[in-house]
Design a protein around this motif. Structure first.
Motif, mmCIF file in Angstrom:
data_model
loop_
_atom_site.group_PDB
_atom_site.id
_atom_site.type_symbol
_atom_site.label_atom_id
_atom_site.label_comp_id
_atom_site.label_asym_id
_atom_site.label_seq_id
_atom_site.Cartn_x
_atom_site.Cartn_y
_atom_site.Cartn_z
ATOM 1 N N PHE A 157 56.616 61.240 27.327
ATOM 2 C CA PHE A 157 57.729 61.459 26.407
ATOM 3 C C PHE A 157 58.621 62.591 26.890
ATOM 4 C CE2 PHE A 157 54.106 63.951 24.892
ATOM 5 C CZ PHE A 157 54.648 65.213 24.711
ATOM 6 N N PHE A 158 59.815 62.652 26.308
ATOM 7 C CA PHE A 158 60.739 63.763 26.492
ATOM 8 C C PHE A 158 60.810 64.494 25.155
ATOM 9 C CE2 PHE A 158 62.165 60.621 29.588
ATOM 10 C CZ PHE A 158 62.443 61.379 30.716
ATOM 11 N N GLU A 159 60.763 65.808 25.214
ATOM 12 C CA GLU A 159 60.836 66.609 23.994
ATOM 13 C C GLU A 159 61.955 67.638 24.114
ATOM 14 O OE1 GLU A 159 58.166 69.724 21.281
ATOM 15 O OE2 GLU A 159 57.360 68.910 23.160
ATOM 16 N N SER A 160 62.763 67.724 23.083
ATOM 17 C CA SER A 160 63.844 68.714 23.051
ATOM 18 C C SER A 160 63.376 69.940 22.277
ATOM 19 C CB SER A 160 65.079 68.102 22.385
ATOM 20 O OG SER A 160 66.103 69.070 22.256
ATOM 21 N N TYR A 174 57.721 69.329 32.710
ATOM 22 C CA TYR A 174 58.867 69.760 33.505
ATOM 23 C C TYR A 174 60.021 70.070 32.554
ATOM 24 C CZ TYR A 174 56.447 67.336 37.391
ATOM 25 O OH TYR A 174 55.526 66.917 38.327
ATOM 26 N N GLY A 175 60.587 71.266 32.640
ATOM 27 C CA GLY A 175 61.711 71.634 31.804
ATOM 28 C C GLY A 175 63.029 71.543 32.555
ATOM 29 N N PHE A 176 64.085 71.076 31.879
ATOM 30 C CA PHE A 176 65.392 70.983 32.513
ATOM 31 C C PHE A 176 66.460 70.943 31.424
ATOM 32 C CE2 PHE A 176 63.710 66.800 31.784
ATOM 33 C CZ PHE A 176 64.769 66.011 31.410
ATOM 34 N N TYR A 177 67.709 71.093 31.833
ATOM 35 C CA TYR A 177 68.818 71.104 30.887
ATOM 36 C C TYR A 177 69.448 69.726 30.782
ATOM 37 C CZ TYR A 177 68.433 76.171 30.827
ATOM 38 O OH TYR A 177 67.958 77.446 30.670
ATOM 39 N N ASP A 178 69.420 69.181 29.585
ATOM 40 C CA ASP A 178 70.014 67.871 29.301
ATOM 41 C C ASP A 178 69.951 67.683 27.786
ATOM 42 O OD1 ASP A 178 71.054 65.283 29.533
ATOM 43 O OD2 ASP A 178 69.879 64.854 31.330
ATOM 44 N N THR A 179 70.325 66.521 27.315
ATOM 45 C CA THR A 179 70.188 66.214 25.888
ATOM 46 C C THR A 179 69.459 64.884 25.751
ATOM 47 O OG1 THR A 179 72.260 64.968 25.694
ATOM 48 C CG2 THR A 179 72.375 67.376 25.387
ATOM 49 N N LEU A 180 68.749 64.722 24.653
ATOM 50 C CA LEU A 180 68.051 63.461 24.421
ATOM 51 C C LEU A 180 69.039 62.319 24.230
ATOM 52 C CD1 LEU A 180 65.015 64.345 22.111
ATOM 53 C CD2 LEU A 180 65.092 64.129 24.593
ATOM 54 N N ARG A 196 64.401 63.303 16.148
ATOM 55 C CA ARG A 196 65.522 64.024 16.768
ATOM 56 C C ARG A 196 65.074 64.861 17.966
ATOM 57 N NH1 ARG A 196 65.727 69.388 15.088
ATOM 58 N NH2 ARG A 196 64.365 69.924 13.339
ATOM 59 N N SER A 197 63.776 65.151 18.043
ATOM 60 C CA SER A 197 63.275 65.977 19.142
ATOM 61 C C SER A 197 62.436 65.208 20.157
ATOM 62 C CB SER A 197 62.433 67.137 18.594
ATOM 63 O OG SER A 197 63.205 67.979 17.759
ATOM 64 N N PHE A 198 62.263 63.886 19.945
ATOM 65 C CA PHE A 198 61.365 63.138 20.830
ATOM 66 C C PHE A 198 61.931 61.780 21.251
ATOM 67 C CE2 PHE A 198 58.462 66.067 18.780
ATOM 68 C CZ PHE A 198 57.608 66.432 19.822
ATOM 69 N N LEU A 199 61.751 61.500 22.536
ATOM 70 C CA LEU A 199 62.086 60.207 23.133
ATOM 71 C C LEU A 199 60.827 59.769 23.871
ATOM 72 C CD1 LEU A 199 64.438 58.171 23.791
ATOM 73 C CD2 LEU A 199 64.888 59.551 25.821
ATOM 74 N N VAL A 200 60.216 58.656 23.453
ATOM 75 C CA VAL A 200 58.908 58.287 24.000
ATOM 76 C C VAL A 200 58.983 57.026 24.869
ATOM 77 C CG1 VAL A 200 57.719 59.314 22.032
ATOM 78 C CG2 VAL A 200 58.223 56.872 22.008
ATOM 79 N N ASN A 201 58.073 56.958 25.823
ATOM 80 C CA ASN A 201 57.918 55.779 26.665
ATOM 81 C C ASN A 201 57.201 54.715 25.836
ATOM 82 O OD1 ASN A 201 57.168 53.836 28.562
ATOM 83 N ND2 ASN A 201 56.679 55.332 30.141
ATOM 84 N N ARG A 202 57.860 53.583 25.582
ATOM 85 C CA ARG A 202 57.269 52.581 24.687
ATOM 86 C C ARG A 202 55.979 51.999 25.276
ATOM 87 N NH1 ARG A 202 58.652 47.186 25.857
ATOM 88 N NH2 ARG A 202 60.278 46.903 27.411
ATOM 89 N N ASN A 203 55.810 52.048 26.608
ATOM 90 C CA ASN A 203 54.585 51.532 27.217
ATOM 91 C C ASN A 203 53.393 52.463 27.018
ATOM 92 O OD1 ASN A 203 55.784 49.160 28.251
ATOM 93 N ND2 ASN A 203 56.557 50.279 30.022
ATOM 94 N N LYS A 204 53.656 53.670 26.528
ATOM 95 C CA LYS A 204 52.566 54.615 26.275
ATOM 96 C C LYS A 204 52.124 54.609 24.801
ATOM 97 C CE LYS A 204 52.393 56.415 30.457
ATOM 98 N NZ LYS A 204 51.198 56.210 31.321
ATOM 99 N N ILE A 205 52.815 53.822 23.966
ATOM 100 C CA ILE A 205 52.481 53.799 22.539
ATOM 101 C C ILE A 205 51.212 52.977 22.307
ATOM 102 C CG2 ILE A 205 53.235 53.115 20.239
ATOM 103 C CD1 ILE A 205 56.113 53.542 21.152
#
Length: 242
Positions: A157-160, A174-180, A196-205
């Motif tokens: 997943f990506f977490e903001s 890994y931390g980096f500058y971007d937006t979800l 609002r703070s999470f974007l998940v890989n649907r294959n990991k659900i």
């Protein structure tokens, strides 16, 4: 950073592969390189167990259990460039298979000339691939230290948070500058916004608990599910995409 793993019980062979690879890397790239040496099977087992992200893998498969461990390394990093060290006494049918996906081969007894020839071609091919990656298969992460190529299959997943985005692979962050918002548009339906703070890989659900407003991912990661994104998640479920 480019990570190269070398597994060879022969100290002479291993050290020469490391030394020549470092020299070649220094001449062909400005990236930082990490060389991981495995002098015995237990060290290779640990690398597999720890799911170490690798870009280039060089393994002596004449050692018992090394071939099976190489298959596990391939699963851990699908885009890795694999170099096998084999013997003429081993049938190619044993190791030239899709589950390993080796791209280069060295045959014992190894000579300096053979090592140099194979590594020159292998590292040259990988370096070109590194600077022109297939972005349908890997996520390119640019940072001050260079770049990392991370297989989409390995992203949970990506977490903001803290005004940054953090990519989580289950074993490393890994931390980096971007937006979800930008990531969601770029990654399309392979990843699902659930909060609002999470974007998940649907294959990991693994499981969706709608009444509890949470998702359970592989390896027991729990991610919140907000009311805002619940309808879209239901759409994916109705289509059978989750």
């Amino acid at each position: 950073m480019i990570v190269m793993l070398i597994s060879d019980e022969s100290k002479v062979e291993r050290q020469y592969i490391v030394r020549f690879s470092k020299d070649l890397a220094a001449r062909q790239t400005e990236e930082s390189w990490q060389m991981i040496e495995c002098a015995a099977i237990p060290e290779l087992v640990k690398a597999v167990r720890d799911k170490i992200r690798t870009d280039i893998i060089c393994v002596d498969i004449t050692i018992p259990k090394a071939l099976e461990l190489t298959m596990e390394l391939r699963k851990n990093t699908p885009s890795a460039y694999i170099i096998l060290i084999a013997s003429p006494s081993i049938s190619p049918m044993t190791y030239m298979r899709p589950s390993i996906g080796a791209e280069s081969l060295m045959l014992k007894p190894l000579t300096r000339e053979q090592i140099q020839e194979v590594l020159s071609e292998a590292l040259g091919t990988y370096i070109r691939r590194f600077y022109k990656p297939d972005e349908n298969k890997v996520f390119v992460l640019e940072n001050k230290g260079g770049r990392d190529l991370i297989d989409y299959e390995n992203i949970y997943f990506f977490e903001s948070r803290e005004k940054r985005v953090f990519l989580n692979t289950g074993v490393r962050e890994y931390g980096f500058y971007d937006t979800l918002e930008q990531l969601e548009e770029r990654l399309m339906e392979g990843f699902i916004r659930c909060h609002r703070s999470f974007l998940v890989n649907r294959n990991k659900i693994e499981k969706i608990f709608l009444s509890q407003n949470r998702l359970l991912l592989k390896d027991d990661f729990e991610i919140p599910l907000s009311r805002t994104y619940k309808p879209r998640l239901k759409e994916f479920m109705a289509r059978g995409d989750i």
